[in-house]
Scaffold this motif. Structure first.
Motif, PDB file in Angstrom:
ATOM      1  N   THR A 129       5.060 -11.671  -5.334  1.00  0.00           N
ATOM      2  CA  THR A 129       3.970 -11.598  -4.361  1.00  0.00           C
ATOM      3  C   THR A 129       3.587 -12.981  -3.841  1.00  0.00           C
ATOM      4  OG1 THR A 129       3.172  -9.766  -5.675  1.00  0.00           O
ATOM      5  CG2 THR A 129       1.709 -10.568  -3.965  1.00  0.00           C
ATOM      6  N   SER A 158      10.762  -6.449  -3.520  1.00  0.00           N
ATOM      7  CA  SER A 158      11.445  -5.225  -3.105  1.00  0.00           C
ATOM      8  C   SER A 158      12.276  -4.641  -4.239  1.00  0.00           C
ATOM      9  CB  SER A 158      12.263  -5.419  -1.824  1.00  0.00           C
ATOM     10  OG  SER A 158      13.005  -6.576  -1.888  1.00  0.00           O
ATOM     11  N   ALA A 180       9.744  -2.841  -6.319  1.00  0.00           N
ATOM     12  CA  ALA A 180       9.208  -1.675  -5.604  1.00  0.00           C
ATOM     13  C   ALA A 180      10.231  -0.533  -5.567  1.00  0.00           C
ATOM     14  CB  ALA A 180       8.792  -2.069  -4.195  1.00  0.00           C
ATOM     15  N   LYS A 210       7.437  -0.399 -10.004  1.00  0.00           N
ATOM     16  CA  LYS A 210       6.784  -0.245  -8.712  1.00  0.00           C
ATOM     17  C   LYS A 210       5.271  -0.433  -8.865  1.00  0.00           C
ATOM     18  CE  LYS A 210       6.286   2.467  -4.598  1.00  0.00           C
ATOM     19  NZ  LYS A 210       6.632   3.615  -3.792  1.00  0.00           N
ATOM     20  N   GLN A 211       4.731   0.126  -9.935  1.00  0.00           N
ATOM     21  CA  GLN A 211       3.294  -0.015 -10.184  1.00  0.00           C
ATOM     22  C   GLN A 211       2.920  -1.490 -10.382  1.00  0.00           C
ATOM     23  OE1 GLN A 211       0.839   1.929  -9.664  1.00  0.00           O
ATOM     24  NE2 GLN A 211      -0.540   0.268 -10.340  1.00  0.00           N
ATOM     25  N   ALA A 213       4.423  -4.035  -9.040  1.00  0.00           N
ATOM     26  CA  ALA A 213       4.449  -4.686  -7.726  1.00  0.00           C
ATOM     27  C   ALA A 213       3.189  -4.324  -6.931  1.00  0.00           C
ATOM     28  CB  ALA A 213       5.702  -4.272  -6.954  1.00  0.00           C
ATOM     29  N   GLN A 214       2.798  -3.043  -6.989  1.00  0.00           N
ATOM     30  CA  GLN A 214       1.614  -2.605  -6.251  1.00  0.00           C
ATOM     31  C   GLN A 214       0.352  -3.291  -6.785  1.00  0.00           C
ATOM     32  OE1 GLN A 214       1.407  -0.417  -3.439  1.00  0.00           O
ATOM     33  NE2 GLN A 214      -0.598  -1.394  -3.461  1.00  0.00           N
ATOM     34  N   LEU A 229       0.239  -6.802  -5.507  1.00  0.00           N
ATOM     35  CA  LEU A 229      -0.178  -6.820  -4.101  1.00  0.00           C
ATOM     36  C   LEU A 229      -1.689  -6.577  -3.991  1.00  0.00           C
ATOM     37  CD1 LEU A 229       0.363  -6.808  -1.029  1.00  0.00           C
ATOM     38  CD2 LEU A 229       1.078  -4.422  -1.229  1.00  0.00           C
ATOM     39  N   ASN A 230      -2.192  -5.637  -4.792  1.00  0.00           N
ATOM     40  CA  ASN A 230      -3.632  -5.356  -4.769  1.00  0.00           C
ATOM     41  C   ASN A 230      -4.455  -6.600  -5.105  1.00  0.00           C
ATOM     42  OD1 ASN A 230      -2.876  -2.750  -4.281  1.00  0.00           O
ATOM     43  ND2 ASN A 230      -3.420  -1.966  -6.319  1.00  0.00           N
ATOM     44  N   ALA A 248       5.458  -4.496   4.058  1.00  0.00           N
ATOM     45  CA  ALA A 248       4.972  -3.691   2.930  1.00  0.00           C
ATOM     46  C   ALA A 248       5.454  -2.254   3.070  1.00  0.00           C
ATOM     47  CB  ALA A 248       3.448  -3.744   2.861  1.00  0.00           C
ATOM     48  N   LEU A 281       5.207  -0.161  -0.359  1.00  0.00           N
ATOM     49  CA  LEU A 281       3.956  -0.551  -1.029  1.00  0.00           C
ATOM     50  C   LEU A 281       2.790  -0.360  -0.058  1.00  0.00           C
ATOM     51  CD1 LEU A 281       5.066  -3.811  -2.899  1.00  0.00           C
ATOM     52  CD2 LEU A 281       4.825  -1.501  -3.846  1.00  0.00           C
ATOM     53  N   THR A 282       1.591  -0.206  -0.624  1.00  0.00           N
ATOM     54  CA  THR A 282       0.414   0.078   0.191  1.00  0.00           C
ATOM     55  C   THR A 282      -0.510  -1.130   0.230  1.00  0.00           C
ATOM     56  OG1 THR A 282       0.575   2.313  -0.668  1.00  0.00           O
ATOM     57  CG2 THR A 282      -1.438   1.763   0.544  1.00  0.00           C
TER      58      THR A 282
END
Ligand SMILES: [Fe+2]
Ligand SMILES: [Fe+2]
Lengths: 95, 316
Positions: B126, B173, B176, B183-184, B186-187, B190-191, B239, B244-245
């Protein structure tokens, strides 16, 4: 504890055979050899050079920017030093 | 000798700036221009150096030899960026030692982003993707800054930054597209980094009192809000591509503006971090101070070695 600051060095790098050394920046080092070693790490991490010159910054003498108009005037006014000053008649080539 | 008065000099100076003629170290410049640049370049240099710490934290724990080599190279580049910038600031008369002491005493500022912790490996992804990405957004226009040495340093820096962003995006990536847990991770990263990354562009234009002068002097070429918007617009798509969100429920494409609308930034948090109350401010400054103190013997040894080498040369 000694707080003696390392002197500043100007760094010049030749990027490949056939080209001249070019100023790339400066750095601090205790002496010339260490300045070269540091310059390798700071300025040539991606094969930017094959040869390094260093010179202590305080040894550089520079022309005065405030006088540059007068100082460089002699070349400004001599346009006849440039080939474009001359007329080449049509039909003349290789000149 | 020049007998021009200060108004004439200032007028000529601004005319040069307007004509896109670069200012070089020995040229006449207004004191305000010199001071603004010295502050900006030294803060930038400090940010590069402090910025090595959150990533340095993961060098020994990188998941593979390849990732370790890449991270090491990136952190080494950041050290280089700091050095180019300290040198550029020195051309304006900055006292490097004093400026470093100002960083260590808390007097000098650096980018707020580096006061956030790096909790997981995903943060290495990130940071490269968002933090170096935001830095690139900021730095590309600085390559055209009116002050020659700063502009030249920025050209070098920008060339090196693109690998930083790509290696980060690659980490993100891969995670993700990995297991659900990856994936969690990475999310979650990002959060945590999204909003602090947006704060890297500085206060809103209405709260950025010195911006207009900096733009007039062509020290800055775009406003904080313009750059932030540009960053959001390119990053949202990235994203989405990796699934990702972006953690902003107000984020929405605005057809009329041709840009994304986004939520309100928590400026209170930003101000707290700038004032020294972020999660890692103390840790970062302590680390820098320790590095200087514990490295004193190396600097002394280098001086002693230089002395010895000089004596040897003289006797030959
Ligand atoms: Fe950097
Ligand atoms: Fe970077």
């Amino acid at each position: 504890m000694s707080s003696k600051e390392w002197p500043l060095w100007e760094i010049f790098i030749r990027s490949k055979q056939g080209l001249s050394h070019k100023h790339v920046g400066s750095l601090r080092a205790a002496d010339a050899q260490m300045a070269i070693d540091n310059a390798r790490d700071v300025y040539t991490r991606r094969s930017e050079g094959i040869s390094i010159w260093v010179i202590e910054s305080k040894l550089v003498t520079a022309s005065d920017p405030d006088e540059s108009a007068e100082f460089f005037e002699p070349s400004e006014s001599k346009i006849y030093r440039h080939p474009t000053f001359y007329n080449v008649p049509d039909g003349i080539s290789h000149m | 000798m020049s007998t021009k008065n200060i108004e004439e000099l200032e007028r000529e100076f601004q005319a040069k700036i307007d004509a896109d003629i670069k200012i070089e170290p020995n040229d006449w410049m207004p004191e305000g221009y010199r001071k603004t640049l010295m502050r900006q370049i030294s803060q930038h240099a400090h940010s590069e150096i402090v910025g090595m710490l959150p990533e340095g934290n993961w060098i020994t724990r990188a998941p593979s030899l390849k990732r370790k080599a890449v991270l090491l190279a990136k952190v080494q580049d950041e050290a280089g960026h700091g050095l180019y910038l300290y040198s550029a600031a020195e051309t304006l008369g900055l006292d490097r030692e004093k400026s470093i002491d100002d960083l260590h005493s808390g007097k000098a500022k650096y980018s707020s982003i580096f006061n956030y912790p790096t909790l997981t490996w995903a943060d290495m992804g990130t940071i490269g993707w968002l933090v170096d990405g935001a830095a690139i957004m900021n730095q590309v226009p600085l390559c055209r800054c009116s002050y020659g040495p700063y502009a030249r340093a920025m050209v070098r820096v920008c060339k090196e930054e693109s690998f930083h962003q790509r290696q980060g995006f690659e980490i993100v990536s891969l995670l993700a597209n990995g297991t659900a847990e990856q994936k969690q991770m990475a999310q979650d990263s990002l959060n945590r980094f999204w909003w602090p990354a947006l704060m890297m562009f500085g206060p809103n234009d209405d709260n950025s009192p010195n911006s207009a002068q900096s733009i007039k002097w062509k020290i800055k070429r775009s406003s904080n809000d313009e750059l932030r918007q540009q960053f959001i617009d390119v990053t949202v798509t990235q994203a989405e591509m990796v699934g990702l969100t972006i953690p902003d429920k107000d984020l929405k494409w605005n057809e009329a503006r041709g840009s994304y609308d986004f939520g309100t930034i928590n400026w209170e948090e930003f101000n707290q971090v700038i004032q020294g109350n972020g999660p890692c401010n103390k840790e970062r400054i302590d680390a820098r101070r320790n590095a200087k103190e514990n490295g004193a013997w190396v600097r002394e040894a280098a001086n002693a070695f230089a002395e010895k080498r000089k004596k040897k040369e003289l006797t030959h």
